[in-house]
Design a protein around this motif. Structure first.
Motif, PDB file in Angstrom:
ATOM      1  N   THR A  37      40.498  42.297  50.291  1.00 34.03           N
ATOM      2  CA  THR A  37      40.264  42.384  48.858  1.00 34.03           C
ATOM      3  C   THR A  37      41.156  43.453  48.243  1.00 34.03           C
ATOM      4  N   THR A  38      41.684  43.166  47.076  1.00 32.81           N
ATOM      5  CA  THR A  38      42.534  44.113  46.364  1.00 32.81           C
ATOM      6  C   THR A  38      41.673  45.000  45.468  1.00 32.81           C
ATOM      7  N   ASP A  39      41.735  46.311  45.682  1.00 33.16           N
ATOM      8  CA  ASP A  39      41.059  47.248  44.790  1.00 33.16           C
ATOM      9  C   ASP A  39      41.752  47.188  43.429  1.00 33.16           C
ATOM     10  N   PHE A  40      40.991  47.472  42.365  1.00 33.70           N
ATOM     11  CA  PHE A  40      41.615  47.476  41.037  1.00 33.70           C
ATOM     12  C   PHE A  40      40.858  48.395  40.094  1.00 33.70           C
ATOM     13  N   VAL A  41      41.509  48.728  39.004  1.00 32.51           N
ATOM     14  CA  VAL A  41      40.899  49.475  37.910  1.00 32.51           C
ATOM     15  C   VAL A  41      41.068  48.632  36.655  1.00 32.51           C
ATOM     16  N   ALA A  42      39.945  48.262  36.059  1.00 37.40           N
ATOM     17  CA  ALA A  42      39.975  47.487  34.814  1.00 37.40           C
ATOM     18  C   ALA A  42      39.929  48.457  33.642  1.00 37.40           C
ATOM     19  N   PRO A  43      40.840  48.309  32.682  1.00 38.19           N
ATOM     20  CA  PRO A  43      40.851  49.234  31.541  1.00 38.19           C
ATOM     21  C   PRO A  43      39.568  49.125  30.712  1.00 38.19           C
ATOM     22  N   ALA A  44      39.239  50.200  30.034  1.00 34.99           N
ATOM     23  CA  ALA A  44      38.084  50.196  29.130  1.00 34.99           C
ATOM     24  C   ALA A  44      38.227  49.033  28.157  1.00 34.99           C
ATOM     25  N   GLY A  45      37.135  48.295  27.988  1.00 36.67           N
ATOM     26  CA  GLY A  45      37.141  47.164  27.068  1.00 36.67           C
ATOM     27  C   GLY A  45      37.324  45.816  27.731  1.00 36.67           C
ATOM     28  N   ARG A  46      37.914  45.781  28.936  1.00 38.71           N
ATOM     29  CA  ARG A  46      38.097  44.475  29.583  1.00 38.71           C
ATOM     30  C   ARG A  46      36.746  43.905  30.016  1.00 38.71           C
ATOM     31  N   TYR A  47      36.026  44.632  30.853  1.00 38.08           N
ATOM     32  CA  TYR A  47      34.703  44.190  31.312  1.00 38.08           C
ATOM     33  C   TYR A  47      33.607  45.123  30.819  1.00 38.08           C
ATOM     34  N   CYS A  48      33.896  46.416  30.808  1.00 36.65           N
ATOM     35  CA  CYS A  48      32.941  47.456  30.423  1.00 36.65           C
ATOM     36  C   CYS A  48      33.520  48.250  29.254  1.00 36.65           C
ATOM     37  N   ASP A  49      32.670  49.049  28.625  1.00 36.94           N
ATOM     38  CA  ASP A  49      33.151  49.927  27.561  1.00 36.94           C
ATOM     39  C   ASP A  49      34.018  51.048  28.124  1.00 36.94           C
ATOM     40  N   PRO A  77      32.762  32.833  26.845  1.00 41.01           N
ATOM     41  CA  PRO A  77      31.456  32.504  26.280  1.00 41.01           C
ATOM     42  C   PRO A  77      30.276  33.171  27.007  1.00 41.01           C
ATOM     43  N   TYR A  78      30.480  33.721  28.192  1.00 35.62           N
ATOM     44  CA  TYR A  78      29.432  34.459  28.907  1.00 35.62           C
ATOM     45  C   TYR A  78      29.543  35.925  28.482  1.00 35.62           C
ATOM     46  N   PRO A  79      28.438  36.664  28.405  1.00 38.22           N
ATOM     47  CA  PRO A  79      28.510  38.060  27.952  1.00 38.22           C
ATOM     48  C   PRO A  79      29.477  38.906  28.781  1.00 38.22           C
ATOM     49  N   ARG A  80      30.255  39.737  28.079  1.00 43.21           N
ATOM     50  CA  ARG A  80      31.244  40.599  28.733  1.00 43.21           C
ATOM     51  C   ARG A  80      30.572  41.485  29.768  1.00 43.21           C
ATOM     52  N   GLY A  81      31.250  41.676  30.899  1.00 40.71           N
ATOM     53  CA  GLY A  81      30.755  42.564  31.948  1.00 40.71           C
ATOM     54  C   GLY A  81      31.362  42.184  33.284  1.00 40.71           C
ATOM     55  N   TYR A  82      31.140  43.051  34.261  1.00 42.61           N
ATOM     56  CA  TYR A  82      31.508  42.717  35.636  1.00 42.61           C
ATOM     57  C   TYR A  82      30.192  42.539  36.378  1.00 42.61           C
ATOM     58  N   TYR A  83      29.992  41.342  36.934  1.00 44.27           N
ATOM     59  CA  TYR A  83      28.694  40.951  37.461  1.00 44.27           C
ATOM     60  C   TYR A  83      28.670  40.840  38.977  1.00 44.27           C
ATOM     61  N   ARG A  84      27.532  41.224  39.533  1.00 46.07           N
ATOM     62  CA  ARG A  84      27.183  40.882  40.913  1.00 46.07           C
ATOM     63  C   ARG A  84      26.267  39.677  40.768  1.00 46.07           C
ATOM     64  N   LEU A  85      26.740  38.525  41.215  1.00 50.36           N
ATOM     65  CA  LEU A  85      26.004  37.271  41.095  1.00 50.36           C
ATOM     66  C   LEU A  85      25.438  36.895  42.456  1.00 50.36           C
ATOM     67  N   ASP A  86      24.166  36.551  42.482  1.00 44.36           N
ATOM     68  CA  ASP A  86      23.520  36.165  43.731  1.00 44.36           C
ATOM     69  C   ASP A  86      22.810  34.841  43.497  1.00 44.36           C
ATOM     70  N   GLY A  87      23.014  33.903  44.388  1.00 41.27           N
ATOM     71  CA  GLY A  87      22.486  32.556  44.217  1.00 41.27           C
ATOM     72  C   GLY A  87      23.664  31.603  44.155  1.00 41.27           C
TER      73      GLY A  87
END
Length: 177
Positions: free
Chosen positions: A42-54, A138-148
């Motif tokens: 997996t590639t580590d990354f840094v998402a800029p403010a506003g992309r997924y989170c404030d 169309p899904y709410p902004r954020g970085y999600y841990r999805l289970d299921g």
């Protein structure tokens, strides 16, 4: 526990059916898969403010024992479907505050690629796994841990939608805010 096993069995059957049903006839196919499993990092990354989170979000693998394989290819040899499995423990950090949470993302997933073999068309996962949505999705902004069981589609313009969402969704941005 039985529900999770049933969901996995249903997803596996649907994925195999979808890949088989949409595959061209054998004579028109590229190399026949699935191909052997290979290590995946997996590639580590840094998402800029506003992309997924404030805030600026750092995503780092703590334990990574994943593997992947090519399940099918387009007639020209470009990858059509990848499959992923294995252990992945990830640390999410709010760069501004230094606060972090660690999550298990050791799910099982398939990615379908557009005919270019590079651009993702869909992501089907049996969680847990992680996925990000932006303000324009169309899904709410954020970085999600999805289970299921979750299916995420990516339009050619990059818009991400989640037409199938059966299970938990934790927005790690909220956990770190």
């Amino acid at each position: 526990m039985r529900t999770r096993t049933l969901v996995r069995a249903v997803l596996a059957a649907l994925t195999i059916t979808a890949v088989t049903a949409t595959a061209p006839a054998q004579a028109d196919e590229g190399p026949v898969g699935p191909e052997p499993w290979l290590p995946y990092e997996t590639t580590d990354f840094v998402a800029p403010a506003g992309r997924y989170c404030d805030f600026e979000l750092s995503v780092t693998a703590v334990e990574d024992e994943e593997e992947y394989r090519v399940v099918s290819r387009y007639p020209d040899g470009a990858v059509r479907v990848y499959e992923y499995r294995g252990k992945l423990i990830t640390r999410f950090t709010n760069v501004a505050t230094g606060e972090s949470v660690t999550r298990d993302l050791s799910g099982h997933a398939w990615t379908e690629m557009y005919p270019d073999g590079v651009t993702m068309r869909s992501f089907t996962g049996i969680g847990p796994f992680g996925f990000g949505f932006r303000e324009t999705d169309p899904y709410p902004r954020g970085y999600y841990r999805l289970d299921g069981l979750h299916v995420i589609t990516i339009d050619e313009d990059g818009t991400r939608s989640m037409p199938v969402a059966a299970g938990d969704a934790e927005n790690v941005c909220t956990a770190l805010d």
